[in-house]
Every structure is written in structure tokens, then in C-alpha cells.
Design a protein around this motif. Sequence first.
Motif, PDB file in Angstrom:
ATOM      1  N   MET A   1      35.241  43.301  49.608  1.00  0.00           N
ATOM      2  CA  MET A   1      35.512  42.455  48.446  1.00  0.00           C
ATOM      3  C   MET A   1      36.948  41.932  48.510  1.00  0.00           C
ATOM      4  SD  MET A   1      34.492  41.236  45.454  1.00  0.00           S
ATOM      5  CE  MET A   1      33.124  42.185  44.777  1.00  0.00           C
ATOM      6  N   ALA A   2      37.087  40.623  48.469  1.00  0.00           N
ATOM      7  CA  ALA A   2      38.438  40.045  48.462  1.00  0.00           C
ATOM      8  C   ALA A   2      38.983  40.022  47.031  1.00  0.00           C
ATOM      9  CB  ALA A   2      38.384  38.636  49.022  1.00  0.00           C
ATOM     10  N   GLN A   3      40.239  40.329  46.923  1.00  0.00           N
ATOM     11  CA  GLN A   3      40.840  40.423  45.591  1.00  0.00           C
ATOM     12  C   GLN A   3      42.203  39.741  45.553  1.00  0.00           C
ATOM     13  OE1 GLN A   3      41.031  44.718  45.113  1.00  0.00           O
ATOM     14  NE2 GLN A   3      39.184  44.695  43.849  1.00  0.00           N
ATOM     15  N   ILE A   4      42.525  39.241  44.389  1.00  0.00           N
ATOM     16  CA  ILE A   4      43.889  38.770  44.124  1.00  0.00           C
ATOM     17  C   ILE A   4      44.480  39.721  43.098  1.00  0.00           C
ATOM     18  CG2 ILE A   4      45.269  36.919  43.104  1.00  0.00           C
ATOM     19  CD1 ILE A   4      43.067  34.991  44.170  1.00  0.00           C
ATOM     20  N   VAL A   6      47.668  40.419  40.618  1.00  0.00           N
ATOM     21  CA  VAL A   6      48.842  39.853  39.964  1.00  0.00           C
ATOM     22  C   VAL A   6      49.607  40.989  39.292  1.00  0.00           C
ATOM     23  CG1 VAL A   6      49.679  38.255  38.196  1.00  0.00           C
ATOM     24  CG2 VAL A   6      47.689  37.641  39.598  1.00  0.00           C
ATOM     25  N   GLY A  20      42.097  41.532  51.438  1.00  0.00           N
ATOM     26  CA  GLY A  20      40.733  41.418  51.945  1.00  0.00           C
ATOM     27  C   GLY A  20      40.359  40.017  52.380  1.00  0.00           C
ATOM     28  N   GLU A  25      41.806  31.335  53.994  1.00  0.00           N
ATOM     29  CA  GLU A  25      41.053  31.345  52.741  1.00  0.00           C
ATOM     30  C   GLU A  25      41.946  31.849  51.615  1.00  0.00           C
ATOM     31  OE1 GLU A  25      37.816  34.079  52.525  1.00  0.00           O
ATOM     32  OE2 GLU A  25      36.939  33.117  50.783  1.00  0.00           O
ATOM     33  N   PHE A  33      46.046  30.281  41.056  1.00  0.00           N
ATOM     34  CA  PHE A  33      46.851  31.293  40.351  1.00  0.00           C
ATOM     35  C   PHE A  33      48.341  31.031  40.544  1.00  0.00           C
ATOM     36  CE2 PHE A  33      42.688  33.064  40.983  1.00  0.00           C
ATOM     37  CZ  PHE A  33      42.392  33.548  39.721  1.00  0.00           C
TER      38      PHE A  33
ATOM     39  N   ALA B 127      41.330  32.845  36.118  1.00  0.00           N
ATOM     40  CA  ALA B 127      40.212  33.632  36.657  1.00  0.00           C
ATOM     41  C   ALA B 127      38.902  33.245  35.972  1.00  0.00           C
ATOM     42  CB  ALA B 127      40.488  35.122  36.478  1.00  0.00           C
ATOM     43  N   LEU B 130      37.479  29.900  36.959  1.00  0.00           N
ATOM     44  CA  LEU B 130      36.879  29.910  38.296  1.00  0.00           C
ATOM     45  C   LEU B 130      35.648  30.815  38.384  1.00  0.00           C
ATOM     46  CD1 LEU B 130      40.282  30.059  40.176  1.00  0.00           C
ATOM     47  CD2 LEU B 130      38.652  28.175  40.300  1.00  0.00           C
ATOM     48  N   TYR B 132      35.612  34.138  38.099  1.00  0.00           N
ATOM     49  CA  TYR B 132      35.907  35.423  38.719  1.00  0.00           C
ATOM     50  C   TYR B 132      35.980  36.510  37.652  1.00  0.00           C
ATOM     51  CZ  TYR B 132      37.579  32.557  42.668  1.00  0.00           C
ATOM     52  OH  TYR B 132      37.697  31.661  43.688  1.00  0.00           O
ATOM     53  N   ILE B 141      46.847  43.037  37.194  1.00  0.00           N
ATOM     54  CA  ILE B 141      45.554  42.384  36.969  1.00  0.00           C
ATOM     55  C   ILE B 141      44.892  42.196  38.327  1.00  0.00           C
ATOM     56  CG2 ILE B 141      44.371  40.336  36.092  1.00  0.00           C
ATOM     57  CD1 ILE B 141      46.768  39.866  34.257  1.00  0.00           C
ATOM     58  N   VAL B 142      43.670  42.693  38.459  1.00  0.00           N
ATOM     59  CA  VAL B 142      42.926  42.573  39.711  1.00  0.00           C
ATOM     60  C   VAL B 142      41.787  41.576  39.496  1.00  0.00           C
ATOM     61  CG1 VAL B 142      41.529  43.763  41.439  1.00  0.00           C
ATOM     62  CG2 VAL B 142      43.492  44.926  40.396  1.00  0.00           C
ATOM     63  N   ILE B 143      41.757  40.534  40.338  1.00  0.00           N
ATOM     64  CA  ILE B 143      40.740  39.492  40.237  1.00  0.00           C
ATOM     65  C   ILE B 143      39.827  39.593  41.448  1.00  0.00           C
ATOM     66  CG2 ILE B 143      40.363  37.002  40.168  1.00  0.00           C
ATOM     67  CD1 ILE B 143      43.660  37.413  39.307  1.00  0.00           C
ATOM     68  N   ASN B 144      38.538  39.714  41.202  1.00  0.00           N
ATOM     69  CA  ASN B 144      37.576  39.807  42.295  1.00  0.00           C
ATOM     70  C   ASN B 144      37.067  38.405  42.622  1.00  0.00           C
ATOM     71  OD1 ASN B 144      37.553  42.712  42.500  1.00  0.00           O
ATOM     72  ND2 ASN B 144      36.536  42.679  40.507  1.00  0.00           N
ATOM     73  N   THR B 145      37.325  37.966  43.862  1.00  0.00           N
ATOM     74  CA  THR B 145      36.960  36.595  44.232  1.00  0.00           C
ATOM     75  C   THR B 145      35.718  36.538  45.105  1.00  0.00           C
ATOM     76  OG1 THR B 145      38.320  36.604  46.212  1.00  0.00           O
ATOM     77  CG2 THR B 145      39.392  35.933  44.165  1.00  0.00           C
ATOM     78  N   GLY B 146      35.076  37.667  45.344  1.00  0.00           N
ATOM     79  CA  GLY B 146      33.875  37.673  46.183  1.00  0.00           C
ATOM     80  C   GLY B 146      34.212  38.069  47.612  1.00  0.00           C
ATOM     81  N   THR B 147      33.220  37.925  48.488  1.00  0.00           N
ATOM     82  CA  THR B 147      33.393  38.338  49.882  1.00  0.00           C
ATOM     83  C   THR B 147      34.142  37.267  50.659  1.00  0.00           C
ATOM     84  OG1 THR B 147      31.310  39.483  49.698  1.00  0.00           O
ATOM     85  CG2 THR B 147      32.153  39.132  51.916  1.00  0.00           C
ATOM     86  N   SER B 148      35.053  37.685  51.519  1.00  0.00           N
ATOM     87  CA  SER B 148      35.804  36.744  52.338  1.00  0.00           C
ATOM     88  C   SER B 148      35.124  36.556  53.682  1.00  0.00           C
ATOM     89  CB  SER B 148      37.229  37.236  52.534  1.00  0.00           C
ATOM     90  OG  SER B 148      37.988  36.257  53.185  1.00  0.00           O
TER      91      SER B 148
END
Lengths: 62, 162
Positions: A1-4, A6, A20, A25, A33, B127, B130, B132, B141-148
Motif C-alpha cells: 500500500m502506497a501512503q503519503i 504529512v 511505498g 508516481e 498535497f 485527500a 481525491l 483517498y 496524517i497518513v493518506i492511503n493512495t492505493g497500490t503503487s
Amino acid sequence: MAQIIVHLLDDGTTKIEGQGFIGKECDQKMKPFEEALGLGDEGRTNSPEYYAYVDNKTKVKV
Amino acid sequence: MSHVVSSKVRFTDLDALEAALKIVSGGRAHLLRDQKTWKWYGTWVNDYSQEDAAYKLGIDPKDYGKCDSAIHLDGCSYEIGLYKRGNAYICGFDFWGSEGNKLRSLFGQGLEKLGKEYARQATVRAAERLGYSWTQTGNKIVINTGTSGNAWGPKQQKGWVK
């Protein structure tokens, strides 16, 4: 799972990191953001994954 | 006295700023969009030159009191000016005296309390716009953007690409 992620810093500024992601990408996903937070490219550091190549079977070469 | 300072805080999403103002001030602070002046001592007498002096952070003294939008706090005769710089707004305000102290005690010495809440609001709004999911734990703050791994278009996914 890719995450950002902040981080809200006590001086009112922020630190943002991508985890991730493979390749550039990360730029695409983080840009909205960075814009919302008023961050520029200055001070950015890229991890080795940023420079990775990806083929159509998601094989990764770092 | 004309002690006009700026801060490291930047704003780009005025809706998020408005929401942050409401939370930090309990509804006493208001964003005045497109108001072209902000209230301060009124005359620059060149008596403040610390590192956070506004003129050192991109605001010319001749523009003190002028702005692109402003923040008003009920019960305070001074305001905060917002200056458009590229895609972002920077702030200028006069911290001197009891009126300046009202701004600082509410928003922080360098507007850090406002900046922190703005960052939270702006992040969450981006977020959700979009689609997310996100979680907040403390100051993170953790934002889950899906699989890369699908960053490039179909053509570029053939073979090795840069």
C-alpha cells in the motif's frame, strides 16, 4: 500500500513524505498535497525507489 | 511602533484557511476575501529588523497595510494581511502592543497554531477530494493512495522505461 504521510510540525510548517511508491508516481500523487500545503520542490530529497525502473510485470530494478 | 512581521506559514487553499480560522478562534476570526487593506499601527517608522521582520520575508514596507485578502479577529483592532506570492499567500501583521498581542496569543508568535490547523484542514480536504482514505494520529496524517507500480501509461509500461 502506497501512503503519503504529512507531519504537522509545531512551528506551523509541515513535512511530507511518500512511502511505498515506485519511481516518479510519487511526484504525481504528492503534488496535490504539496500544492495544498504551499510547498515547493526546494528541500525535497528522493529515496532510491524514486529512481527505480518498472516493467509490465512490476519487476523492480533499483 | 510599527513592528510588522511575517512567518514561515503559507496558505494556498482559502476554504481550508477559513475552516482553520473557525476552529482556532472558536468562530471569532474571519477571512475577508479580497479585502485590500489590513489594520495595523499605520505608519512604518523603521523600528523593527529582527529575522521575522516582514520586509525580510518578502513584503515591502511600502505595502504594509495593503494586501490581497485579510484576517479579522473580533474584538481586535489589528488584522493580518495576506499577500499573494505565486500560488500561495504569505502573511504580514503588526505584533506590537495589546492589539498585536491578541493576534499572537490566539494564532501563535509566528502564526504557528493557525499554520498547523491550516495544514490539517488542507491535507484532509485534498485527500477527500481525491477519494483517498486517511487517518490522523497525533501530529501525523497518513493518506492511503492505493497500490503503487502503475505510474506510467500503457505504452511506457512495455519493457524498461525511464
